[in-house]
Write a protein that holds these residues in place. Sequence first.
Motif, mmCIF file in Angstrom:
data_model
loop_
_atom_site.group_PDB
_atom_site.id
_atom_site.type_symbol
_atom_site.label_atom_id
_atom_site.label_comp_id
_atom_site.label_asym_id
_atom_site.label_seq_id
_atom_site.Cartn_x
_atom_site.Cartn_y
_atom_site.Cartn_z
ATOM 1 N N MET A 75 0.817 -1.095 -0.084
ATOM 2 C CA MET A 75 -0.085 0.049 0.272
ATOM 3 C C MET A 75 0.830 1.470 -0.050
ATOM 4 S SD MET A 75 -2.894 -1.208 -0.227
ATOM 5 C CE MET A 75 -4.253 0.129 0.191
ATOM 6 N N GLU A 76 1.987 1.068 0.750
ATOM 7 C CA GLU A 76 2.795 2.285 0.849
ATOM 8 C C GLU A 76 3.607 2.539 -0.431
ATOM 9 O OE1 GLU A 76 5.442 2.124 4.206
ATOM 10 O OE2 GLU A 76 3.790 1.792 5.630
ATOM 11 N N ILE A 77 3.944 1.486 -1.233
ATOM 12 C CA ILE A 77 4.372 1.681 -2.413
ATOM 13 C C ILE A 77 3.442 2.338 -3.484
ATOM 14 C CG2 ILE A 77 5.248 0.382 -4.424
ATOM 15 C CD1 ILE A 77 6.408 -1.610 -2.643
ATOM 16 N N SER A 78 2.279 2.237 -3.439
ATOM 17 C CA SER A 78 1.132 2.676 -4.336
ATOM 18 C C SER A 78 0.722 3.964 -3.585
ATOM 19 C CB SER A 78 -0.022 1.761 -4.534
ATOM 20 O OG SER A 78 -0.770 1.328 -3.128
ATOM 21 N N GLY A 79 1.310 4.545 -2.522
ATOM 22 C CA GLY A 79 0.916 5.807 -2.223
ATOM 23 C C GLY A 79 -0.040 6.003 -1.137
ATOM 24 N N SER A 80 -0.768 4.807 -0.909
ATOM 25 C CA SER A 80 -1.818 4.676 0.198
ATOM 26 C C SER A 80 -1.121 4.632 1.445
ATOM 27 C CB SER A 80 -2.713 3.782 -0.109
ATOM 28 O OG SER A 80 -2.899 3.426 -1.416
ATOM 29 N N THR A 81 -2.120 4.670 2.574
ATOM 30 C CA THR A 81 -2.009 4.498 3.871
ATOM 31 C C THR A 81 -1.727 3.027 4.585
ATOM 32 O OG1 THR A 81 -3.959 5.276 4.726
ATOM 33 C CG2 THR A 81 -2.198 6.866 4.829
ATOM 34 N N ALA A 82 -1.165 2.805 5.303
ATOM 35 C CA ALA A 82 -1.328 1.288 6.117
ATOM 36 C C ALA A 82 -2.565 1.007 6.065
ATOM 37 C CB ALA A 82 -0.302 1.277 7.405
ATOM 38 N N LEU A 83 -3.077 -0.503 5.829
ATOM 39 C CA LEU A 83 -4.375 -0.936 6.020
ATOM 40 C C LEU A 83 -4.614 -1.409 7.217
ATOM 41 C CD1 LEU A 83 -5.804 -2.418 2.683
ATOM 42 C CD2 LEU A 83 -6.873 -0.775 4.045
ATOM 43 N N LEU A 84 -3.647 -2.359 7.684
ATOM 44 C CA LEU A 84 -3.841 -3.243 8.723
ATOM 45 C C LEU A 84 -2.825 -3.067 9.882
ATOM 46 C CD1 LEU A 84 -4.314 -6.689 6.591
ATOM 47 C CD2 LEU A 84 -6.139 -5.473 7.718
ATOM 48 N N PRO A 85 -3.392 -2.737 11.139
ATOM 49 C CA PRO A 85 -2.427 -2.686 12.160
ATOM 50 C C PRO A 85 -1.692 -3.855 12.754
ATOM 51 C CG PRO A 85 -4.493 -2.816 13.187
ATOM 52 C CD PRO A 85 -4.664 -2.881 11.516
ATOM 53 N N ALA A 86 -0.519 -3.934 13.115
ATOM 54 C CA ALA A 86 0.233 -5.014 13.536
ATOM 55 C C ALA A 86 -0.538 -5.372 14.901
ATOM 56 C CB ALA A 86 1.561 -4.796 13.762
ATOM 57 N N LYS A 87 -0.475 -6.636 15.209
ATOM 58 C CA LYS A 87 -1.205 -7.144 16.618
ATOM 59 C C LYS A 87 0.003 -7.967 17.514
ATOM 60 C CE LYS A 87 -5.688 -7.754 14.629
ATOM 61 N NZ LYS A 87 -6.671 -6.660 15.379
ATOM 62 N N ASP A 88 -0.296 -7.912 18.674
ATOM 63 C CA ASP A 88 0.490 -8.748 19.507
ATOM 64 C C ASP A 88 -0.200 -9.933 19.831
ATOM 65 O OD1 ASP A 88 2.661 -9.141 21.279
ATOM 66 O OD2 ASP A 88 1.644 -8.010 22.778
ATOM 67 N N LEU A 89 0.476 -10.757 18.738
ATOM 68 C CA LEU A 89 -0.261 -12.237 19.114
ATOM 69 C C LEU A 89 0.734 -13.138 19.702
ATOM 70 C CD1 LEU A 89 -1.916 -12.151 15.334
ATOM 71 C CD2 LEU A 89 -3.180 -12.066 17.617
ATOM 72 N N LEU A 90 0.390 -14.074 20.629
ATOM 73 C CA LEU A 90 1.369 -14.886 21.015
ATOM 74 C C LEU A 90 0.963 -16.454 20.499
ATOM 75 C CD1 LEU A 90 1.015 -13.865 25.043
ATOM 76 C CD2 LEU A 90 2.768 -13.566 23.203
ATOM 77 N N LEU A 91 1.827 -16.894 19.961
ATOM 78 C CA LEU A 91 1.687 -18.409 19.384
ATOM 79 C C LEU A 91 2.083 -19.382 20.579
ATOM 80 C CD1 LEU A 91 1.483 -19.271 16.363
ATOM 81 C CD2 LEU A 91 4.092 -19.425 16.432
ATOM 82 N N PRO A 92 1.319 -20.454 20.721
ATOM 83 C CA PRO A 92 1.367 -21.433 21.724
ATOM 84 C C PRO A 92 2.379 -22.388 20.975
ATOM 85 C CG PRO A 92 -0.986 -21.362 21.074
ATOM 86 C CD PRO A 92 -0.260 -20.423 20.007
ATOM 87 N N ILE A 93 3.234 -22.674 22.005
ATOM 88 C CA ILE A 93 4.360 -23.666 21.612
ATOM 89 C C ILE A 93 3.798 -24.832 21.021
ATOM 90 C CG2 ILE A 93 4.870 -24.978 23.821
ATOM 91 C CD1 ILE A 93 7.814 -23.110 23.021
ATOM 92 N N GLY A 94 4.261 -25.516 20.020
ATOM 93 C CA GLY A 94 3.941 -26.704 19.413
ATOM 94 C C GLY A 94 2.661 -26.756 18.459
ATOM 95 N N ILE A 95 2.137 -25.460 18.405
ATOM 96 C CA ILE A 95 0.707 -25.381 17.691
ATOM 97 C C ILE A 95 0.872 -26.035 16.291
ATOM 98 C CG2 ILE A 95 1.122 -22.922 16.919
ATOM 99 C CD1 ILE A 95 -1.729 -22.647 17.283
ATOM 100 N N SER A 96 2.205 -25.841 15.554
ATOM 101 C CA SER A 96 2.192 -26.427 14.392
ATOM 102 C C SER A 96 2.390 -27.802 14.132
ATOM 103 C CB SER A 96 3.644 -25.725 13.652
ATOM 104 O OG SER A 96 3.672 -24.474 13.768
ATOM 105 N N PHE A 97 2.521 -28.222 15.216
ATOM 106 C CA PHE A 97 2.777 -29.908 15.323
ATOM 107 C C PHE A 97 1.442 -30.589 15.629
ATOM 108 C CE2 PHE A 97 6.900 -28.465 16.007
ATOM 109 C CZ PHE A 97 7.713 -29.142 15.190
#
Lengths: 529, 75
Positions: free
Chosen positions: A127-149
């Motif tokens: 979006m920034e490259i195309s001259g627009s403002t950021a769309l999605l704010p960053a979030k503080d997400l905690l990843l549980p250990i082993g979730i991918s497994f």
Amino acid sequence: MAYHTAVYLALFLPLALLAYQLAPKKVRWCVLLAAGYSFFWLISKGLVAYLLGTTLFTHYVGIWLGWMKLRCRTEAEQAPKEDQAEIRKQYKRKEKWILAGGILALAGVLAWLKYYNFFAKNLNALMEISGSTALLPAKDLLLPIGISFYTLQAIGYMADVYWEKVPSEKNLGKLALFLGFFPQIMEGPISMYAQTADVLWEGNSLKGENLSKGSVRILWGLFKKMIIADRLYVLVRAVFDYYENYNGIVIAAAAVAYTVQLYMEFSGCMDIVIGSGRMFGVTLPENFNQPFASRNAAEFWRRWHMTLGVWFKTYVFYPVSVSSAVKKWNKFGRKHLGKYLTKLGVSAIALFPVWLLNGLWHGPQWNYIFYGMYYFVILLGGVALEPVRSKVLKLWHADEHALYWRIPQILKTWVIIFAGELFFRANGLRAGLRMFESMFREFTPQKLWDGTFLGFGLDGADYLAIGTGCLVVACVGMIKERKLLGEEGLQTLRTPVRWALYYGLILSVIIFGAYGVGYQQVDLIYANF
Amino acid sequence: MDTLMKILNEIDDSINWEKEKAVIDDRLLDSFGVITLVSELEDAFGIEIEASEMAAENFNSAEAMCQMILRLKEK
């Protein structure tokens, strides 16, 4: 509390074993389940809710699928013969939707927690490259250990119920134990329901043989992790974190060092995990089978992180291969394009999602995606060049099992592996590309012995310990590969020889393990995936 | 069985299909070979091989494949 720590090995595991043995047979599964959830709680605290939520949801989907199958059978039996096929077809369609919903929900949670910020960051950059403002704010997400497994295990279970490979599990405790067996939580191995659920549930008494074999396996894992991997970590970090300062042989050596570090670390952790399982009488699936003896990239992936490979093959590669779209392509191709191009097309269609998902599974970074695509291209290249390989073999009357043919193939595979791991470990794709390119600049082998490598935090004694350790691991690998000790392994050796090896293993971990002043406890790499 | 043996020999004539009992387990036929085989079998016998059938025990020998084909034809 990682598996190689004293807290796990000297406190948690012995306490779990003691509580398990003291408990009546009927409730031993409860001890294992409580140990699993305590283990998860100690690492991830409240994030244990994700494991619990996944378990409840998977249990529900399994029950739903089981109920649909029962209804389908009952309705089909009562219907006239000519209607039975149609009834089964209708139910199959409904079951497919239930399975798809189940997979989407579990994969959605994983994707949200693991990839939201990656997606937001890249979208905002666009979006920034195309001259627009950021769309999605960053979030503080905690990843549980082993979730991918455990997510992969849960999806595998739902698919197995759908395919009627296993019956749907009504007992919530049994399913919870399958998803939350503590040795597997952090790094796998990713097991299928049919492999471990029953034996975990049985609650058999501890046996001396299992305890001793499990202990030896754990010691072997510590040997790999503490003598080799944790030392190489120092060198790898020094080069990869300051890669701008290096080029040529230093970068190449760091790529090799990281590959060896990763193997010793991950396979060492698997030895501890499988050894822990063995102590309870549970045989967990193997994850490594001498990967450096592979003659091509495809064989490498059958020997490296095997349970992930089997999971992708069973639940992605084959379903895509026999999907109606691929079948249509197959028919069209064989009519208009010939067998070779058709096979190449099918391979590309089936391999692409496997390797895209494999890259993404490792984490939300472009270099992991690149890593996946790197193997996609190499494996597809292997399929494309297969006729050429066969012709060369025929033309030269070469024996593909002879050493003169095998050794260059193994060395070629090593180069493929080392280059892949360079991108895998690099701090981002840009860093990986830069490191790869710089490898070909000022390639002066003298740096290997002129003292340059003593400036990376390791001294001569460390390199000697690493070299000797690798030699021991290579010798053990060769003995296993050639099955020199048979199925019984060390048990075939005379008692004094066997005990000399046990003591040698214990003493080498105590004396040569990387700990104390100057070293830090190194986290398990795959626990972060 | 004759049609099956003809297909199998076209896929790979270096395998002794009559005697071999572990074609998949011993990696004589890789996953790409299995995919090609699946589409040949579907065309020749008018069956549909779904993902649930993609297990080593169904493809380890000509006999196992024959049993799978008969089972799927009954469906």
